[in-house]
Enzyme design. Structure first.
Site, mmCIF file in Angstrom:
data_model
loop_
_atom_site.group_PDB
_atom_site.id
_atom_site.type_symbol
_atom_site.label_atom_id
_atom_site.label_comp_id
_atom_site.label_asym_id
_atom_site.label_seq_id
_atom_site.Cartn_x
_atom_site.Cartn_y
_atom_site.Cartn_z
ATOM 1 N N LYS A 71 -8.261 21.783 5.577
ATOM 2 C CA LYS A 71 -7.865 21.380 4.223
ATOM 3 C C LYS A 71 -8.470 20.035 3.804
ATOM 4 C CE LYS A 71 -3.466 23.850 3.962
ATOM 5 N NZ LYS A 71 -2.028 23.783 3.651
ATOM 6 N N ASP A 108 -0.511 23.773 -2.918
ATOM 7 C CA ASP A 108 0.716 23.569 -2.124
ATOM 8 C C ASP A 108 1.666 22.649 -2.893
ATOM 9 O OD1 ASP A 108 0.016 25.095 0.100
ATOM 10 O OD2 ASP A 108 -0.986 23.415 1.085
ATOM 11 N N GLY A 132 9.332 15.557 8.743
ATOM 12 C CA GLY A 132 7.977 15.973 9.081
ATOM 13 C C GLY A 132 6.945 15.069 8.435
ATOM 14 N N ASN A 156 10.225 11.528 10.969
ATOM 15 C CA ASN A 156 9.369 12.362 11.821
ATOM 16 C C ASN A 156 9.522 11.962 13.276
ATOM 17 O OD1 ASN A 156 7.371 14.456 11.949
ATOM 18 N ND2 ASN A 156 5.886 12.896 12.551
ATOM 19 N N TYR A 230 9.416 30.312 6.543
ATOM 20 C CA TYR A 230 9.655 31.523 5.739
ATOM 21 C C TYR A 230 10.759 32.395 6.303
ATOM 22 C CZ TYR A 230 4.638 30.377 5.397
ATOM 23 O OH TYR A 230 3.444 29.740 5.313
HETATM 24 P P1 NDP Z 1 1.696 20.425 11.175
HETATM 25 O O1 NDP Z 1 1.315 20.856 12.539
HETATM 26 O O2 NDP Z 1 0.727 19.698 10.319
HETATM 27 O O3 NDP Z 1 3.029 19.475 11.301
HETATM 28 C C1 NDP Z 1 4.095 19.851 12.129
HETATM 29 C C2 NDP Z 1 5.274 18.901 11.915
HETATM 30 O O4 NDP Z 1 6.379 19.386 12.695
HETATM 31 C C3 NDP Z 1 5.014 17.471 12.382
HETATM 32 O O5 NDP Z 1 5.729 16.589 11.563
HETATM 33 C C4 NDP Z 1 5.579 17.494 13.813
HETATM 34 O O6 NDP Z 1 5.989 16.238 14.278
HETATM 35 C C5 NDP Z 1 6.791 18.365 13.613
HETATM 36 N N1 NDP Z 1 7.217 18.993 14.861
HETATM 37 C C6 NDP Z 1 6.590 20.002 15.534
HETATM 38 N N2 NDP Z 1 7.296 20.324 16.624
HETATM 39 C C7 NDP Z 1 8.381 19.497 16.658
HETATM 40 C C8 NDP Z 1 9.483 19.350 17.557
HETATM 41 N N3 NDP Z 1 9.616 20.129 18.634
HETATM 42 N N4 NDP Z 1 10.427 18.422 17.272
HETATM 43 C C9 NDP Z 1 10.320 17.645 16.160
HETATM 44 N N5 NDP Z 1 9.285 17.731 15.272
HETATM 45 C C10 NDP Z 1 8.328 18.653 15.523
HETATM 46 O O7 NDP Z 1 2.229 21.738 10.457
HETATM 47 P P2 NDP Z 1 2.360 22.025 8.879
HETATM 48 O O8 NDP Z 1 2.749 20.764 8.210
HETATM 49 O O9 NDP Z 1 1.176 22.753 8.399
HETATM 50 O O10 NDP Z 1 3.567 23.087 8.866
HETATM 51 C C11 NDP Z 1 4.909 22.682 9.100
HETATM 52 C C12 NDP Z 1 5.848 23.850 8.778
HETATM 53 O O11 NDP Z 1 5.800 24.153 7.388
HETATM 54 C C13 NDP Z 1 5.499 25.138 9.514
HETATM 55 O O12 NDP Z 1 6.680 25.734 9.966
HETATM 56 C C14 NDP Z 1 4.850 26.006 8.451
HETATM 57 O O13 NDP Z 1 5.123 27.379 8.684
HETATM 58 C C15 NDP Z 1 5.560 25.535 7.196
HETATM 59 N N6 NDP Z 1 4.731 25.682 5.991
HETATM 60 C C16 NDP Z 1 5.234 26.386 4.931
HETATM 61 C C17 NDP Z 1 4.516 26.499 3.757
HETATM 62 C C18 NDP Z 1 5.096 27.279 2.614
HETATM 63 O O14 NDP Z 1 4.355 27.598 1.680
HETATM 64 N N7 NDP Z 1 6.375 27.577 2.625
HETATM 65 C C19 NDP Z 1 3.186 25.887 3.608
HETATM 66 C C20 NDP Z 1 2.739 25.174 4.787
HETATM 67 C C21 NDP Z 1 3.499 25.088 5.920
HETATM 68 P P3 NDP Z 1 4.976 15.275 15.089
HETATM 69 O O15 NDP Z 1 4.173 14.559 14.028
HETATM 70 O O16 NDP Z 1 5.887 14.384 15.842
HETATM 71 O O17 NDP Z 1 4.134 16.168 15.972
#
Ligand code: NDP
Length: 286
Positions: A71, A108, A132, A156, A230
């Protein structure tokens, strides 16, 4: 009687892409509008990105969606980038203009705004807490501040990442909203959530299993709780138990697709057909 010959004129550029429900959403829209266009999955490595994007310039193409991890990397490959995508620093949609030039959009952000509007929530002048700091959180953060939210607290697991996102927001935000970055288990979270009207989960916690991204005791009935995942997550269940309103990630998914499809075709999107296709595709995946 003549038959339309299907042509792959749009698709998803990313790595991986196999899990995506975007083909179902967009093909439903093309079919409902009587168009022969079809939506492809284009798995693309970083080394292949420039070639894949250049291929969108060909006559007959209408554009693409772009997902993880491209992206941000796609931006310099485009001829123009709309101001919102430029401010966010990420494009999830490429539109092929009639002269073959490519324009980047970030649907988005708009998709999230339209999903909030669907439940009657206007972020203007109201505070939100965002869980997040990844790609989805970035779109939500910009969207809320772009819409005039009076405050945004980003929590986060990796607090430094929340601080970095906050720094990027400070560089483009207008006015003086209340902005803060902290850890989800910070003792101040309770007070921050009392001052907020919206809680958004943009972490992947809740994607599988029964984990929650925040202690359920912090959730109050004054909140709208939106989970970008979702499905009906444990967070949404806990929020409803405490009397909060909730929304899952389906509507944002559909609305970002609606904005992309309308930009590609210049037509009004058949939203109901797209939402139903998304629902069915997600149900089939479970
Ligand atoms: P990224 O990988 O960019 O970010 C993931 C985020 O989740 C980070 O903030 C990460 O924290 C956190 N995280 C992951 N695992 C854990 C954990 N075990 N405990 C605490 N925090 C955690 O992913 P995206 O931002 O692309 O996606 C995030 C979510 O949003 C996904 O579930 C995706 O399906 C959903 N999504 C939905 C969309 C929609 O249109 N509805 C569009 C895009 C995404 P850290 O920085 O500490 O690693």
């Amino acid at each position: 009687m003549f038959q339309l010959i299907p042509v792959y004129s749009a698709g998803l550029i990313g790595d991986p892409v196999a899990h995506s429900v975007s083909p179902a959403i967009h093909d439903a829209a093309f079919a409902a509008a009587g168009l022969a266009d079809r939506y492809a999955l284009w798995p693309t490595t970083a080394a292949e990105l420039a070639g894949r994007v250049a291929a969108l310039r060909a006559p007959g193409m209408i554009g693409a969606n772009v997902t993880i991890p491209h992206k941000q990397a796609v931006l310099p490959l485009l001829d123009e980038v709309d101001p919102l995508a430029a401010a966010v620093g990420a494009a999830n949609t490429v539109v092929r203009l009639t002269d073959g030039r490519l324009r980047g959009l970030n649907t988005d952000v708009g998709g999230f705004g339209r999903a909030l509007a669907a439940v009657g929530y206007d972020p203007t002048g109201r505070r939100a807490v965002l869980l997040g700091a990844g790609g989805a959180a970035r779109a939500v953060a910009y969207g809320l501040l772009w819409s005039g939210a009076s405050g945004l607290v980003i929590a986060n697991r990796t607090t430094q990442r929340a601080k970095t996102l906050l720094g990027a927001l400070l560089a483009v935000v207008e006015g003086e909203p209340y902005l803060r970055a902290l850890a989800p288990d910070d003792p101040d979270m309770a007070a921050e959530l009392r001052s907020a009207e919206l809680l958004v989960n943009a972490t992947s916690v809740g994607l599988h299993g029964d984990a929650l991204p925040i202690a359920p005791a912090l959730l109050g009935s004054h909140l709208l709780v939106v989970d970008l995942i979702y499905r009906y997550t444990p967070l949404l269940a806990a929020a409803e138990q405490r009397g909060a309103r909730t929304q899952d990630g389906l509507e944002m998914l559909v609305q970002q697709g609606v904005l992309a499809w309308e930009a590609w075709t210049g037509l009004r999107a058949p939203v109901d057909a797209m939402r139903e296709a998304a629902r069915q595709a997600l149900a089939a995946r479970r």
